[in-house]
Design an enzyme around this catalytic site. Structure first.
Site, PDB file in Angstrom:
ATOM      1  N   ARG A  90      43.120 -13.857  36.901  1.00 42.13           N
ATOM      2  CA  ARG A  90      44.159 -14.566  37.661  1.00 42.13           C
ATOM      3  C   ARG A  90      45.525 -13.943  37.355  1.00 42.13           C
ATOM      4  NH1 ARG A  90      47.021 -16.991  33.833  1.00 42.13           N
ATOM      5  NH2 ARG A  90      45.957 -17.927  32.042  1.00 42.13           N
ATOM      6  N   SER A 111      50.656 -26.053  34.978  1.00 41.60           N
ATOM      7  CA  SER A 111      50.691 -24.586  35.046  1.00 41.60           C
ATOM      8  C   SER A 111      49.882 -24.118  36.246  1.00 41.60           C
ATOM      9  CB  SER A 111      50.124 -23.980  33.758  1.00 41.60           C
ATOM     10  OG  SER A 111      50.838 -24.448  32.633  1.00 41.60           O
ATOM     11  N   LEU A 112      50.182 -22.907  36.692  1.00 38.91           N
ATOM     12  CA  LEU A 112      49.591 -22.419  37.934  1.00 38.91           C
ATOM     13  C   LEU A 112      49.304 -20.921  37.819  1.00 38.91           C
ATOM     14  CD1 LEU A 112      48.979 -23.266  40.888  1.00 38.91           C
ATOM     15  CD2 LEU A 112      51.328 -22.690  41.442  1.00 38.91           C
ATOM     16  N   GLY A 113      48.100 -20.527  38.218  1.00 38.03           N
ATOM     17  CA  GLY A 113      47.746 -19.112  38.251  1.00 38.03           C
ATOM     18  C   GLY A 113      46.632 -18.884  39.248  1.00 38.03           C
ATOM     19  N   THR A 131      47.673 -19.413  28.908  1.00 40.99           N
ATOM     20  CA  THR A 131      47.780 -20.870  28.915  1.00 40.99           C
ATOM     21  C   THR A 131      46.615 -21.456  28.134  1.00 40.99           C
ATOM     22  OG1 THR A 131      48.305 -22.792  30.284  1.00 40.99           O
ATOM     23  CG2 THR A 131      46.493 -21.395  31.040  1.00 40.99           C
ATOM     24  N   LEU A 180      45.274 -24.637  39.204  1.00 43.07           N
ATOM     25  CA  LEU A 180      46.311 -25.363  38.484  1.00 43.07           C
ATOM     26  C   LEU A 180      45.713 -26.140  37.323  1.00 43.07           C
ATOM     27  CD1 LEU A 180      46.505 -28.789  39.111  1.00 43.07           C
ATOM     28  CD2 LEU A 180      46.547 -27.805  41.398  1.00 43.07           C
ATOM     29  N   CYS A 193      52.634 -19.578  29.153  1.00 43.81           N
ATOM     30  CA  CYS A 193      53.029 -18.821  30.354  1.00 43.81           C
ATOM     31  C   CYS A 193      54.004 -17.703  30.027  1.00 43.81           C
ATOM     32  CB  CYS A 193      53.613 -19.757  31.418  1.00 43.81           C
ATOM     33  SG  CYS A 193      52.540 -21.159  31.791  1.00 43.81           S
ATOM     34  N   HIS A 243      43.639 -24.602  28.036  1.00 46.85           N
ATOM     35  CA  HIS A 243      42.880 -25.663  28.689  1.00 46.85           C
ATOM     36  C   HIS A 243      42.142 -26.455  27.614  1.00 46.85           C
ATOM     37  CE1 HIS A 243      43.715 -23.858  32.514  1.00 46.85           C
ATOM     38  NE2 HIS A 243      42.973 -22.787  32.281  1.00 46.85           N
ATOM     39  N   GLY A 283      49.550 -14.332  36.110  1.00 43.19           N
ATOM     40  CA  GLY A 283      50.213 -15.095  35.062  1.00 43.19           C
ATOM     41  C   GLY A 283      49.849 -14.654  33.654  1.00 43.19           C
TER      42      GLY A 283
END
Length: 219
Positions: A71, A138-140, A76, A152, A169, A78, A73
């Site tokens: 992805r 967060s978004l990628g 991050t 997301l 990020c 999870h 970015g």
């Protein structure tokens, strides 16, 4: 018609790599008639490093695995108590670009939090959603063959301490926050239910089809 129907899959808690490879498989094998999907999932603790990721942003991973992924970015985290949503969208069919998809995803989170009187916003130079300069989502994404995967991560009710092991990020000192602290949705299930509503509305889907778990065909 497939253009106006969104299939929503509730996966429960699943390990990151299995879901990642299933997303790749669906994207690689889909055709112009394959339905758009939104996968709702939680992952066991894992750090994921995007294509632009730099190793210096992983400060002290400890016992949490680090996975290099495809992805956009940086790095991050999870973990349980975080809502992860993966839109598998044919953006070519919807006649939108990747920037519009990012905006629609961010707006879906902002609007969902507005319903809880939480004032959230996006930033043009730093994808994601913020509240008082603290990052709540967060978004990628990755686009392949005109279709999106990855997505997301919305912090809901989780152990936030692993974020201190990274520069989230790629931003040193970026403070993370979660919905429970803000008075937003208190559970991943509640957050998922509300996000599906705002996301499907923003992308213009007229029909929702709900599924539990993954299947071989993903139909």
């Amino acid at each position: 018609m497939s253009e106006s129907t969104l299939h929503v899959r509730y996966l429960g808690q699943q390990d990151y790599e299995s879901v990642w490879h299933a997303m790749q498989e669906y994207t690689d094998n889909r055709d112009s008639s394959s339905p758009d999907q939104l996968w709702i999932v939680e992952h066991p603790p894992v750090f994921t490093q995007g294509q632009a990721g730099k190793s210096e942003h992983i400060l002290n991973p400890g016992d949490i695995p680090v996975i290099q992924v495809d992805r956009g970015g940086q790095v991050t985290y999870h973990g349980p108590g975080q809502l992860v949503a993966y839109p598998l969208i044919n953006i070519k069919r919807l006649k939108i670009g990747v920037r519009q998809l990012v905006t629609d995803i961010e707006n879906s989170i902002v609007q969902m939090l507005e319903n809880y009187q939480v004032k959230a916003y996006a930033k043009a130079d730093a994808p994601g959603v913020y509240v008082d300069e603290r990052k709540v989502a967060s978004l990628g994404l990755r686009i392949r063959k005109g279709c999106s995967f990855h997505g997301l991560a919305l912090n809901v009710d989780m152990d936030m301490s692993p974020f201190q092991r990274i520069n989230p990020c790629g931003y040193a000192g970026l403070e993370m926050v979660q919905c429970k602290q803000l008075g937003g949705p208190q559970t991943v299930e509640e957050a998922g239910e509300q996000l599906v509503k705002t996301f499907s509305h923003n992308l213009g889907y007229q029909n929702l089809v709900h599924h539990q778990g993954l299947s071989q065909s993903y139909e």
